[in-house]
Design a protein around this motif. Structure first.
Motif, PDB file in Angstrom:
ATOM      1  N   LEU A 280      31.312 -12.844  14.405  1.00 38.51           N
ATOM      2  CA  LEU A 280      30.194 -13.648  13.885  1.00 38.51           C
ATOM      3  C   LEU A 280      28.870 -13.189  14.475  1.00 38.51           C
ATOM      4  CD1 LEU A 280      31.614 -17.289  13.920  1.00 38.51           C
ATOM      5  CD2 LEU A 280      30.885 -15.994  11.902  1.00 38.51           C
ATOM      6  N   SER A 281      27.934 -12.869  13.605  1.00 37.63           N
ATOM      7  CA  SER A 281      26.587 -12.511  14.057  1.00 37.63           C
ATOM      8  C   SER A 281      25.533 -13.457  13.507  1.00 37.63           C
ATOM      9  CB  SER A 281      26.254 -11.077  13.637  1.00 37.63           C
ATOM     10  OG  SER A 281      26.337 -10.934  12.226  1.00 37.63           O
ATOM     11  N   SER A 282      25.916 -14.321  12.528  1.00 39.85           N
ATOM     12  CA  SER A 282      24.950 -15.226  11.918  1.00 39.85           C
ATOM     13  C   SER A 282      25.683 -16.426  11.327  1.00 39.85           C
ATOM     14  CB  SER A 282      24.150 -14.515  10.823  1.00 39.85           C
ATOM     15  OG  SER A 282      23.396 -15.431  10.046  1.00 39.85           O
ATOM     16  N   VAL A 283      25.394 -17.612  11.865  1.00 39.07           N
ATOM     17  CA  VAL A 283      25.914 -18.854  11.297  1.00 39.07           C
ATOM     18  C   VAL A 283      24.706 -19.689  10.884  1.00 39.07           C
ATOM     19  CG1 VAL A 283      27.255 -20.943  11.703  1.00 39.07           C
ATOM     20  CG2 VAL A 283      27.982 -18.769  12.730  1.00 39.07           C
ATOM     21  N   VAL A 284      24.521 -19.830   9.584  1.00 31.13           N
ATOM     22  CA  VAL A 284      23.340 -20.496   9.032  1.00 31.13           C
ATOM     23  C   VAL A 284      23.690 -21.946   8.708  1.00 31.13           C
ATOM     24  CG1 VAL A 284      21.693 -20.520   7.117  1.00 31.13           C
ATOM     25  CG2 VAL A 284      22.450 -18.339   8.093  1.00 31.13           C
ATOM     26  N   HIS A 285      22.800 -22.864   9.064  1.00 30.78           N
ATOM     27  CA  HIS A 285      23.035 -24.257   8.686  1.00 30.78           C
ATOM     28  C   HIS A 285      21.759 -24.876   8.151  1.00 30.78           C
ATOM     29  CE1 HIS A 285      21.186 -26.450  12.189  1.00 30.78           C
ATOM     30  NE2 HIS A 285      21.365 -25.289  12.784  1.00 30.78           N
ATOM     31  N   ALA A 286      21.972 -25.891   7.300  1.00 30.40           N
ATOM     32  CA  ALA A 286      20.864 -26.600   6.654  1.00 30.40           C
ATOM     33  C   ALA A 286      21.436 -27.874   6.050  1.00 30.40           C
ATOM     34  CB  ALA A 286      20.227 -25.724   5.588  1.00 30.40           C
ATOM     35  N   ALA A 287      20.685 -28.497   5.161  1.00 29.54           N
ATOM     36  CA  ALA A 287      21.101 -29.637   4.326  1.00 29.54           C
ATOM     37  C   ALA A 287      21.023 -30.990   5.015  1.00 29.54           C
ATOM     38  CB  ALA A 287      22.518 -29.441   3.774  1.00 29.54           C
ATOM     39  N   ALA A 288      20.997 -31.043   6.344  1.00 24.80           N
ATOM     40  CA  ALA A 288      20.898 -32.323   7.056  1.00 24.80           C
ATOM     41  C   ALA A 288      20.438 -32.043   8.476  1.00 24.80           C
ATOM     42  CB  ALA A 288      22.253 -33.025   7.064  1.00 24.80           C
ATOM     43  N   PRO A 289      19.795 -33.029   9.119  1.00 24.54           N
ATOM     44  CA  PRO A 289      19.407 -32.837  10.519  1.00 24.54           C
ATOM     45  C   PRO A 289      20.637 -32.634  11.397  1.00 24.54           C
ATOM     46  CG  PRO A 289      18.279 -34.738   9.561  1.00 24.54           C
ATOM     47  CD  PRO A 289      19.331 -34.329   8.587  1.00 24.54           C
ATOM     48  N   CYS A 290      20.517 -31.738  12.364  1.00 23.16           N
ATOM     49  CA  CYS A 290      21.604 -31.476  13.301  1.00 23.16           C
ATOM     50  C   CYS A 290      21.243 -32.105  14.649  1.00 23.16           C
ATOM     51  CB  CYS A 290      21.826 -29.972  13.470  1.00 23.16           C
ATOM     52  SG  CYS A 290      23.228 -29.560  14.535  1.00 23.16           S
ATOM     53  N   PRO A 291      22.053 -33.055  15.149  1.00 26.86           N
ATOM     54  CA  PRO A 291      21.741 -33.642  16.464  1.00 26.86           C
ATOM     55  C   PRO A 291      21.616 -32.555  17.524  1.00 26.86           C
ATOM     56  CG  PRO A 291      23.482 -34.881  15.367  1.00 26.86           C
ATOM     57  CD  PRO A 291      23.246 -33.651  14.536  1.00 26.86           C
ATOM     58  N   PRO A 292      20.582 -32.610  18.369  1.00 26.24           N
ATOM     59  CA  PRO A 292      20.369 -31.531  19.338  1.00 26.24           C
ATOM     60  C   PRO A 292      21.560 -31.240  20.240  1.00 26.24           C
ATOM     61  CG  PRO A 292      18.401 -32.886  19.170  1.00 26.24           C
ATOM     62  CD  PRO A 292      19.456 -33.569  18.353  1.00 26.24           C
ATOM     63  N   HIS A 293      22.288 -32.278  20.678  1.00 29.45           N
ATOM     64  CA  HIS A 293      23.412 -31.996  21.575  1.00 29.45           C
ATOM     65  C   HIS A 293      24.525 -31.239  20.852  1.00 29.45           C
ATOM     66  CE1 HIS A 293      25.007 -35.656  19.652  1.00 29.45           C
ATOM     67  NE2 HIS A 293      26.195 -35.292  20.082  1.00 29.45           N
ATOM     68  N   ILE A 294      24.648 -31.448  19.547  1.00 25.88           N
ATOM     69  CA  ILE A 294      25.643 -30.710  18.765  1.00 25.88           C
ATOM     70  C   ILE A 294      25.235 -29.243  18.666  1.00 25.88           C
ATOM     71  CG2 ILE A 294      26.670 -30.460  16.468  1.00 25.88           C
ATOM     72  CD1 ILE A 294      27.735 -32.866  17.958  1.00 25.88           C
ATOM     73  N   LYS A 295      23.950 -28.998  18.396  1.00 25.59           N
ATOM     74  CA  LYS A 295      23.498 -27.613  18.260  1.00 25.59           C
ATOM     75  C   LYS A 295      23.583 -26.883  19.596  1.00 25.59           C
ATOM     76  CE  LYS A 295      20.146 -24.706  15.950  1.00 25.59           C
ATOM     77  NZ  LYS A 295      19.210 -24.675  14.826  1.00 25.59           N
ATOM     78  N   HIS A 296      23.211 -27.541  20.681  1.00 28.05           N
ATOM     79  CA  HIS A 296      23.355 -26.923  22.001  1.00 28.05           C
ATOM     80  C   HIS A 296      24.812 -26.522  22.244  1.00 28.05           C
ATOM     81  CE1 HIS A 296      19.561 -26.927  24.145  1.00 28.05           C
ATOM     82  NE2 HIS A 296      19.287 -28.149  23.721  1.00 28.05           N
TER      83      HIS A 296
END
Length: 520
Positions: A280-296
């Motif tokens: 994996l070199s790129s995982v793109v996300h969109a469509a809804a807000p992502c909680p910061p602790h989840i993204k971290h």
């Protein structure tokens, strides 16, 4: 039934749950479907409905319609009765392609004069969806037989309309987004931008785990086909199967939604570590807000491969940020790229200073096709910013920082005004998702005689977890302002989400407002 030769070893293919089409076979089938549609009277400007789960045939039909200058209409295959009747009627589709087990639902609401092609349910797709592939009925022409003896379309159209995407209906009746046809030059520009922003090379390997009836996966698939990528489709998202496919096919790029991150992170640690995800070199996300602790947590797990954008089916992606930008601007959905622009306006239509919250307006890229709404030109006009040509709103609230990075607060329709104070449920939802044992959550406003609105939180917990309403309130009170603590806490067996993770908050909220006159 026609058999399809397997793709050559190492050659890009379109695959899904045991099926695999090499590009020569895929394009040949699409061109013969186009011939069949033309023989049935489909012409440029017409529309063709696709009531299928994710599988190669879905993309073949989409490609075939475009070759004729017609537009495919991907339909949510969960729709029944009123919603399905509305989309088939409103879109004016001349032909409907439907999986065998969906025929009864389609024919029950089929507009007069619309023709039907039956598509056999592939066994692997049925198994992924927890069912068994039914035998074909033969009540209508069956796709593989219908296209078998047809020649490929001799002269494909140059200008090709994008798919007509219908909103999921989370806040009302689904509406179709109609975009103007795109010529070869603009398509080439779109492919170049796609490869750059999605950080994938020509011939690279991509995974699409979300339903093709949504805008992002549909657009992703169309551009991936135009770029000649190796495409793996998931009939239905399953967290461990996602990891298995990344390892098996050495996936380089995937597009997901934040709910999928939550489900991936809830896998046991030993399961997550079982799979090799180094491709994996790129995982793109969109469509809804992502909680910061989840993204971290996702960046800690996968490394700095996450990329995020903000936009809609009407506008395409407008802002972008990679992992490094997000870590230096936590919570952002990026800043405008290329010829795109973003403005945050107050109730008087004037631009707000950095840090001030208002309605978000965006200007799409110059090469993005112009759009309208089928049967509702007034909705398109209502989205425009007064005195700012080209700027439209998608109904979101947020702010810009000093560096031009955009931050989302919530949907305008989800804003809660309690005692004159604006409350953004997305912030509270992110807080509650950090509470051990909470699997999913929806926060929204309910009627309150004193304050106008109060907060309700509906939660879905992990199996075996026992939480109390008092514990939920205490968790929020320790982390957020007191006025953000939900007054009503309800535990649900399952919250109403579709396969892409989009929450149907309306189903939870409407009963509270019956008889109160609020427009939901």
């Amino acid at each position: 039934m026609e058999s399809v030769a397997p793709p050559a070893a190492g050659a890009p293919a379109i695959r899904c749950a045991g099926q695999a089409r090499g590009y020569p076979e895929f394009l040949d089938r699409a061109a013969r479907i186009a011939t069949g549609l033309a023989a049935w009277g489909v012409t440029p400007g017409d529309r063709v409905a696709v009531v299928l789960r994710n599988e190669p045939a879905h993309l073949e039909i989409t490609t075939a319609a475009a070759q004729l200058g017609a537009a495919a209409v991907p339909v949510n295959w969960h729709f029944r009765q009123d919603d399905l009747r509305h989309v088939l009627t409103d879109s004016g589709s001349a032909v409907v392609f439907a999986h065998t087990d969906l025929l009864d639902a389609v024919t029950a609401v089929l507009p007069e004069g619309v023709r039907v092609v039956e598509v056999a349910v592939p066994p692997g797709v049925a198994a992924a969806c927890g069912t068994t592939a039914p035998p074909v009925t033969g009540r209508y022409p069956v796709l593989d037989d219908w296209l078998a003896d047809r020649p490929p379309l001799a002269r494909p159209a140059e200008a090709r309309p994008p798919t007509v995407i219908y909103s999921s209906g989370t806040t009302g009746r689904p509406k179709g987004v109609l975009r103007e046809p795109v010529g070869p030059d603009r398509l080439a520009e779109a492919v170049t931008s796609f490869l750059e922003y999605f950080a994938v090379a020509p011939g690279g390997r991509t995974l699409i785990p979300a339903p093709l009836y949504h805008a992002s996966p549909s657009q992703h698939a169309v551009l991936a086909l135009a770029a000649g990528l190796d495409i793996t489709l998931m009939p239905r998202f399953d967290a461990e199967e996602f990891l298995r496919l990344v390892e098996r096919h050495r996936i380089e790029q995937a597009q997901v939604v934040p709910t999928m991150f939550v489900r991936l992170l809830r896998l046991p640690k030993d399961v997550r570590e079982r799979y090799d995800l180094s491709s994996l070199s790129s995982v793109v996300h969109a469509a809804a807000p992502c909680p910061p602790h989840i993204k971290h947590a996702m960046i800690d797990w996968l490394g700095p491969v996450l990329r995020e954008y903000y936009g809609g089916s009407e506008t395409g992606a407008v802002t972008w940020c990679d992992s490094a930008e997000w870590l230096s601007h936590p919570g952002t959905v990026g800043r405008a790229q290329g010829t795109c622009a973003v403005a945050v306006l107050g109730s008087d239509g004037a631009p707000l200073p950095a840090g001030a919250t208002g309605e978000i307006y965006v200007r799409p890229a110059e090469n993005w096709p112009r759009f309208s709404y089928l049967g509702d030109p007034g909705k398109r006009a209502a989205m425009e910013a007064p005195g700012r040509p080209g700027y439209v709103t998608l109904g979101d609230i947020g702010h810009l920082d000093e560096d031009g990075y955009l931050y989302l607060s919530d949907r305008r329709n989800d804003l809660v005004i309690s005692g004159g104070v604006n409350i953004y449920p997305a912030e509270i939802e992110g807080c509650l998702l950090a509470l051990d044992g909470v699997h999913d959550v929806a926060v929204f406003g309910i009627p309150d005689e004193e304050f106008g609105e109060a907060l309700a939180a509906h939660l879905e917990t992990d199996p075996g977890v026992r939480l109390t309403a008092a514990a939920v309130r205490a968790h929020v009170a320790e982390r957020l302002a007191r006025y953000k603590v939900p007054r009503t806490v309800v535990f649900e067996r399952r919250l109403p989400r579709d396969e892409s993770g989009k929450l149907f908050k309306r189903q939870l909220r409407d009963p509270y407002w019956e008889g109160h006159g609020r427009r939901i």
